[in-house]
Each structure stands twice: as structure tokens, then as C-alpha cells.
Design a protein around this motif. Structure first.
Motif, PDB file in Angstrom:
ATOM      1  N   THR A  37      -4.893  87.112 -15.111  1.00 27.88           N
ATOM      2  CA  THR A  37      -4.882  85.900 -14.298  1.00 27.88           C
ATOM      3  C   THR A  37      -3.891  84.877 -14.834  1.00 27.88           C
ATOM      4  O   THR A  37      -3.386  84.990 -15.947  1.00 27.88           O
ATOM      5  N   ARG A  39      -3.805  80.470 -14.995  1.00 25.21           N
ATOM      6  CA  ARG A  39      -4.638  79.278 -14.821  1.00 25.21           C
ATOM      7  C   ARG A  39      -3.747  78.050 -14.814  1.00 25.21           C
ATOM      8  O   ARG A  39      -2.867  77.906 -15.667  1.00 25.21           O
ATOM      9  N   ARG A  50      -7.023  75.431 -11.123  1.00 28.97           N
ATOM     10  CA  ARG A  50      -6.992  76.594 -10.241  1.00 28.97           C
ATOM     11  C   ARG A  50      -6.819  77.855 -11.078  1.00 28.97           C
ATOM     12  O   ARG A  50      -6.173  77.828 -12.113  1.00 28.97           O
ATOM     13  N   THR A  51      -7.371  78.945 -10.573  1.00 30.23           N
ATOM     14  CA  THR A  51      -7.153  80.262 -11.167  1.00 30.23           C
ATOM     15  C   THR A  51      -6.455  81.128 -10.132  1.00 30.23           C
ATOM     16  O   THR A  51      -6.843  81.135  -8.968  1.00 30.23           O
ATOM     17  N   PHE A  52      -5.413  81.809 -10.561  1.00 32.38           N
ATOM     18  CA  PHE A  52      -4.614  82.655  -9.682  1.00 32.38           C
ATOM     19  C   PHE A  52      -4.931  84.109 -10.007  1.00 32.38           C
ATOM     20  O   PHE A  52      -4.771  84.543 -11.149  1.00 32.38           O
ATOM     21  N   GLU A  53      -5.371  84.853  -8.995  1.00 32.98           N
ATOM     22  CA  GLU A  53      -5.721  86.256  -9.168  1.00 32.98           C
ATOM     23  C   GLU A  53      -4.925  87.114  -8.198  1.00 32.98           C
ATOM     24  O   GLU A  53      -4.628  86.682  -7.095  1.00 32.98           O
ATOM     25  N   TRP A  83       3.958  82.354  -6.256  1.00 28.72           N
ATOM     26  CA  TRP A  83       2.704  81.686  -5.882  1.00 28.72           C
ATOM     27  C   TRP A  83       2.956  80.308  -5.297  1.00 28.72           C
ATOM     28  O   TRP A  83       3.827  79.581  -5.765  1.00 28.72           O
ATOM     29  N   VAL A  85       1.519  76.927  -5.587  1.00 31.19           N
ATOM     30  CA  VAL A  85       0.674  76.316  -6.615  1.00 31.19           C
ATOM     31  C   VAL A  85      -0.506  75.567  -5.998  1.00 31.19           C
ATOM     32  O   VAL A  85      -1.617  75.608  -6.520  1.00 31.19           O
ATOM     33  N   ARG A  88      -2.897  78.525  -4.309  1.00 31.62           N
ATOM     34  CA  ARG A  88      -3.159  79.742  -5.097  1.00 31.62           C
ATOM     35  C   ARG A  88      -2.783  81.020  -4.352  1.00 31.62           C
ATOM     36  O   ARG A  88      -3.118  82.113  -4.784  1.00 31.62           O
ATOM     37  N   GLN A  89      -2.136  80.929  -3.253  1.00 31.12           N
ATOM     38  CA  GLN A  89      -1.783  82.108  -2.467  1.00 31.12           C
ATOM     39  C   GLN A  89      -0.491  82.729  -2.974  1.00 31.12           C
ATOM     40  O   GLN A  89       0.465  82.024  -3.294  1.00 31.12           O
ATOM     41  N   ALA A  90      -0.477  84.052  -3.034  1.00 34.25           N
ATOM     42  CA  ALA A  90       0.753  84.768  -3.364  1.00 34.25           C
ATOM     43  C   ALA A  90       1.633  84.757  -2.115  1.00 34.25           C
ATOM     44  O   ALA A  90       1.239  85.266  -1.069  1.00 34.25           O
TER      45      ALA A  90
END
Length: 102
Positions: A37, A39, A50-53, A83, A85, A88-90
Motif C-alpha cells: 500500500t 499512505r 488516505r490509504t491507496f490499495e 493515482w 491523490v 485514491r483512484q488509480a
């Protein structure tokens, strides 16, 4: 404040942190980790914003765009991800024959 004094500790990743980039405004930082991930952190409070997965293996690098609206991450899953920011969407995934140097 003494030189070399710890100002803030950031906790949240569940495995090794590999990379960190400060946002252009200096108020946020984005970290990449072997927990797959990223962060986004509030530098003043140390809180996760936010956390980006999306990566399927450890994330080795991260960088902000100059305007701070996007970030790019690189992973051992052989992808780069762009991403948004704020959401959080790719926005885009770049796949290729990237090799991780060992």
C-alpha cells in the motif's frame, strides 16, 4: 528543539516502509511499503489521511506530480500506477517487462 530530534512518528503500515515523498505544499507526505500500500499522511499530526490499495506486491517507490494532484508508484508487481491523490483512484496502470534489481 535540538538538532536531530524526532519531530513526529508515523504509524500505520503493517510492514517495512520503503519510500517517502513530501507533497509540494510540505503539508503531506506519501509513503510506500512492503505491505503493498501507499499512505498519505498529514505531516503536522502524523495521521493517515488516505490509504491507496491496488498493487499486488510491495511498493518500492513513490513520487508526487509538481501540482500535488497525482502521484506515481512503482511496485514489485511490475506495474507503475498513476493515482489521483484526492480520490485514491488509480487513473492509469502501466504494465511492462519491468525488472526489480536484486
Amino acid at each position: 528543539m535540538a538538532i536531530g530530534q524526532t519531530l513526529r512518528t508515523f504509524q500505520g503500515h503493517t510492514y517495512v516502509v520503503y519510500g517517502v515523498a513530501f507533497g509540494p505544499d510540505g503539508k503531506t507526505a506519501l509513503s510506500s511499503s512492503f505491505d503493498d500500500t501507499l499512505r498519505l499522511w498529514d505531516v503536522a499530526t502524523g495521521q493517515t489521511l488516505r490509504t491507496f490499495e491496488g498493487h499486488t506486491s510491495y511498493v518500492t517507490s513513490v513520487a508526487f506530480s509538481p501540482d500535488g494532484e497525482t502521484a506515481l508508484s512503482g511496485s514489485a508487481d511490475r506495474t507503475l500506477r498513476l493515482w489521483d491523490v484526492a480520490t485514491r483512484q488509480a487513473l492509469r496502470t502501466f504494465e511492462g517487462p519491468y525488472r526489480i534489481c536484486e
